[in-house]
Design a protein around this motif. Structure first.
Motif, PDB file in Angstrom:
ATOM      1  N   GLN A   1      -6.284 -42.265   8.846  1.00 59.80           N
ATOM      2  CA  GLN A   1      -6.637 -41.092   8.038  1.00 59.80           C
ATOM      3  C   GLN A   1      -7.949 -40.480   8.516  1.00 59.80           C
ATOM      4  N   ILE A   2      -8.926 -41.318   8.772  1.00 60.29           N
ATOM      5  CA  ILE A   2     -10.217 -40.821   9.260  1.00 60.29           C
ATOM      6  C   ILE A   2     -10.048 -40.120  10.598  1.00 60.29           C
ATOM      7  N   LYS A   3      -9.223 -40.694  11.462  1.00 58.45           N
ATOM      8  CA  LYS A   3      -8.975 -40.083  12.776  1.00 58.45           C
ATOM      9  C   LYS A   3      -8.330 -38.713  12.615  1.00 58.45           C
ATOM     10  N   GLN A   4      -7.330 -38.609  11.741  1.00 54.75           N
ATOM     11  CA  GLN A   4      -6.659 -37.323  11.505  1.00 54.75           C
ATOM     12  C   GLN A   4      -7.627 -36.282  10.961  1.00 54.75           C
ATOM     13  N   GLN A   5      -8.451 -36.680   9.999  1.00 54.68           N
ATOM     14  CA  GLN A   5      -9.423 -35.757   9.421  1.00 54.68           C
ATOM     15  C   GLN A   5     -10.426 -35.298  10.473  1.00 54.68           C
ATOM     16  N   THR A   6     -10.862 -36.218  11.317  1.00 56.58           N
ATOM     17  CA  THR A   6     -11.817 -35.879  12.366  1.00 56.58           C
ATOM     18  C   THR A   6     -11.206 -34.907  13.364  1.00 56.58           C
ATOM     19  N   LEU A   7      -9.968 -35.163  13.760  1.00 57.00           N
ATOM     20  CA  LEU A   7      -9.296 -34.255  14.706  1.00 57.00           C
ATOM     21  C   LEU A   7      -9.096 -32.869  14.106  1.00 57.00           C
ATOM     22  N   GLN A   8      -8.718 -32.794  12.839  1.00 54.88           N
ATOM     23  CA  GLN A   8      -8.550 -31.499  12.183  1.00 54.88           C
ATOM     24  C   GLN A   8      -9.874 -30.743  12.117  1.00 54.88           C
ATOM     25  N   LEU A   9     -10.946 -31.442  11.786  1.00 56.99           N
ATOM     26  CA  LEU A   9     -12.259 -30.811  11.719  1.00 56.99           C
ATOM     27  C   LEU A   9     -12.688 -30.298  13.092  1.00 56.99           C
TER      28      LEU A   9
ATOM     29  N   ASN B   1     -13.719 -25.973  16.833  1.00 59.27           N
ATOM     30  CA  ASN B   1     -13.534 -25.400  18.168  1.00 59.27           C
ATOM     31  C   ASN B   1     -12.870 -24.028  18.128  1.00 59.27           C
ATOM     32  N   LEU B   2     -11.931 -23.845  17.222  1.00 60.73           N
ATOM     33  CA  LEU B   2     -11.244 -22.555  17.132  1.00 60.73           C
ATOM     34  C   LEU B   2     -12.113 -21.481  16.492  1.00 60.73           C
ATOM     35  N   ASN B   3     -13.036 -21.874  15.637  1.00 61.00           N
ATOM     36  CA  ASN B   3     -13.863 -20.906  14.919  1.00 61.00           C
ATOM     37  C   ASN B   3     -15.249 -20.716  15.515  1.00 61.00           C
TER      38      ASN B   3
END
Length: 99
Positions: free
Chosen positions: A75-83, A88-90
């Motif tokens: 879960q932490i990995k997924q949240q980190t990747l989403q952040l 990066n996109l913004n």
């Protein structure tokens, strides 16, 4: 078979580390040596992460906390990747801001 090999390797590493505890220190009484061995076993089973156990402690594995820890890490990995994707996109590169 791989798990047995990993367990054997872990035991060899533990034996070498324990040998260093016993041979590299001077103990002047049997209870000093017993305390050093107890401290090593405590560290090895409770505090040290084992790569062969997916970086959880033997105590975590024994007491059934393995799946909870692995799921929490995922879960932490997924949240980190989403952040990171969001950041990066913004973000606007400094070169484009000057233009």
């Amino acid at each position: 078979m791989r798990n047995a090999d990993a367990s054997a390797t872990t035991l060899v590493i533990a034996a070498v580390a324990m040998k260093n505890v016993v041979k590299l220190e001077h103990y002047y009484s049997p209870w000093e040596l017993e305390r050093a061995i107890e401290a090593f076993v405590q560290y090895y089973n409770q505090d040290r992460y084992h790569e062969s156990l997916d970086n959880v402690t033997p105590a975590d594995m024994y007491f059934g906390r393995y799946h909870e820890i692995i799921n929490q890490r995922a879960q932490i990995k997924q949240q980190t990747l989403q952040l990171r994707r969001y950041q990066n996109l913004n973000s606007v590169p400094a070169i484009n801001q000057a233009i």
